[in-house]
Design an enzyme around this catalytic site. Structure first.
Site, PDB file in Angstrom:
ATOM      1  N   LYS A   1      30.643  24.616  44.162  1.00  0.00           N
ATOM      2  CA  LYS A   1      30.130  24.065  45.417  1.00  0.00           C
ATOM      3  C   LYS A   1      30.968  22.860  45.832  1.00  0.00           C
ATOM      4  CE  LYS A   1      26.553  21.968  42.576  1.00  0.00           C
ATOM      5  NZ  LYS A   1      25.530  20.987  42.710  1.00  0.00           N
TER       6      LYS A   1
ATOM      7  N   ARG B   1      13.213  18.608  40.928  1.00  0.00           N
ATOM      8  CA  ARG B   1      13.952  18.906  42.156  1.00  0.00           C
ATOM      9  C   ARG B   1      13.571  20.331  42.531  1.00  0.00           C
ATOM     10  NH1 ARG B   1      20.494  18.193  42.254  1.00  0.00           N
ATOM     11  NH2 ARG B   1      20.346  20.124  41.075  1.00  0.00           N
TER      12      ARG B   1
ATOM     13  N   TYR C   1      39.883  -7.895  54.802  1.00  0.00           N
ATOM     14  CA  TYR C   1      38.683  -8.235  55.576  1.00  0.00           C
ATOM     15  C   TYR C   1      37.720  -9.099  54.770  1.00  0.00           C
ATOM     16  CZ  TYR C   1      39.912  -4.495  58.872  1.00  0.00           C
ATOM     17  OH  TYR C   1      40.540  -3.702  59.783  1.00  0.00           O
TER      18      TYR C   1
ATOM     19  N   MET D   1      40.109   1.131  55.700  1.00  0.00           N
ATOM     20  CA  MET D   1      40.038   2.561  56.025  1.00  0.00           C
ATOM     21  C   MET D   1      41.282   3.333  55.564  1.00  0.00           C
ATOM     22  SD  MET D   1      39.515   4.451  59.700  1.00  0.00           S
ATOM     23  CE  MET D   1      37.994   3.675  60.130  1.00  0.00           C
TER      24      MET D   1
END
Ligand SMILES: Cc1ncc(COP(=O)(O)O)c(C=O)c1O
Length: 381
Positions: free
Chosen positions: A41, A139, A268, A316
């Site tokens: 998956k 779950r 930043y 980013m």
């Protein structure tokens, strides 16, 4: 190290030879009759669905497991006729397509049994299904003491054929006693089965589970994800470290090198300030490539086989590292390795996960589409 043609900014090298050897090593450590369900998956845990599945199909996989119908239909395009389990709950509107594709849904409630039975009857097919028992994961699956309700519902569903029963361990990597309890609850559910157990696929074990796989017992399949990609979630047990090889390495390049004076804030938010005059390198990968911001001021990167610290916030498209200790200075274009070998030094996906506060599964799944996957078989990584 870059292979010819790898003129890239961020890339993951995937060694399909190692993948195949891992699969064979897992199989060799397990009883011979066991079916191997390759869990692929989430784009084969970020390694790339089609190349991974193609290789596993050519190796010794028996079946595959995915999370949803989109993954199932992409897998069908790679190879016809393979059994495909869909592990997640399917939505009501997905049931007709699931029946058309002929996937093996994993059902958790009498309501799901009814819905699938009605659709299979409408399409005029007999659909094989697996039933899931919640033995303590909390779950998917029906709570184990209510499993007889599922069996009663199956008796009223001639368009469905019981093909397997499964459960999922919550803590096979950390709590053997709880895993044993889950196994016992599961085995307790199998006693009233309406068909011989040998006609069914009975599976519980994920990568960590196989390390405590019991001798004997009715289990005849395992669902393996992480381990085939070279990461052992539970050291000890059946497999030795040398049996399992890493499959993926993750790299970027140095885009810029420069000297900055002591006291300069980095990136930043000024979360890091240079303590002395330093040489920094700006790498050509950031969080849009799969480097989470939690690596800010915590991660390590290999350049020329030396560990260099990530300084300041990951941004980013770029990440800043301190290369002051490297002499001579590295140059623009050189490779920086987040996961993998450089010379005699290595950073593992587990090192990465520890630094970023993720789990290994998450690190792989976070590699973005912008990070190109480069496939090879056993060339130097
Ligand atoms: C139901 C189920 N089975 C098996 C697996 C494979 O687990 P692992 O990657 O630990 O082998 C997963 C993975 O999340 C899963 O959700």
């Amino acid at each position: 190290m870059r292979a010819p043609g790898e003129q890239l900014r961020a890339w993951a090298r995937v060694n399909l030879g190692a993948l195949e050897r891992n699969l064979r090593a897992i199989r060799a450590a397990m009883p011979a009759h066991l079916r191997y369900i390759g869990v692929v998956k989430a784009n084969a845990y970020g390694h790339g669905l089609a190349p991974v599945v193609t290789r596993l199909m050519r190796s010794e996989a028996d079946a595959f497991a995915v999370a949803n119908l989109d993954e199932a239909s992409r897998l069908r395009e790679v190879g016809e006729g393979w059994p495909i389990l869909v592990l997640s709950a399917l939505l009501p509107e997905e049931i007709p397509e699931a029946c058309r594709l002929g996937v093996l849904p994993v059902l958790s409630s009498p309501e799901e049994v009814r819905a699938f039975a009605a659709e299979a009857a409408r399409q005029g097919i007999t659909l094989p299904v697996h039933l899931k028992i919640d033995t303590g994961m909390g779950r998917l699956g029906i709570w184990y003491s209510r499993f007889p309700e599922m069996l009663r519902e199956m008796e009223r569903a001639p368009a469905l054929r019981l093909a397997g029963v499964c459960t999922h361990f919550s803590s096979a990597d950390s709590d053997p006693a709880f895993t044993r309890l889950q196994r016992e609850r599961f085995l307790g559910c199998l006693r009233p089965l309406p068909v011989p157990m040998t006609s069914l696929l009975l599976h519980a074990d994920n990568s960590a589970g196989v390390e405590s796989f019991p001798d004997g017992g009715p289990f005849n399949a395992v669902r393996i994800g992480l381990l085939q990609f070279g990461v052992r979630p539970r050291p000890g047990g059946l497999l030795q470290p040398r049996d399992i090889e890493p499959v993926l390495s993750f790299h970027s390049r140095i885009g810029l090198v420069k000297e900055l004076p002591a006291g300069t804030p980095i990136s930043y938010g000024q979360t890091y300030r240079l303590r002395k005059d330093s040489r920094i390198a700006v790498l050509t990968a950031g969080y849009a490539d799969g480097l989470p911001t939690s690596l800010s001021n915590r991660g390590e990167v290999l350049v020329r086989g030396r560990r260099c610290a990530v300084i300041g916030r990951v941004t980013m498209d770029q990440t800043i590292i301190d290369v002051s200790a490297l002499s001579p200075s590295p140059e623009t274009g050189e490779t920086a390795t987040f996961i993998g070998w450089e010379g005699t030094e290595r950073l593992t996906v587990s090192d990465f996960a520890r630094a970023s506060g993720q789990v290994e599964w998450e690190v792989f799944c976070s590699l973005s589409a912008r990070t190109k996957r480069v496939y090879h078989t056993d060339t130097a990584v």
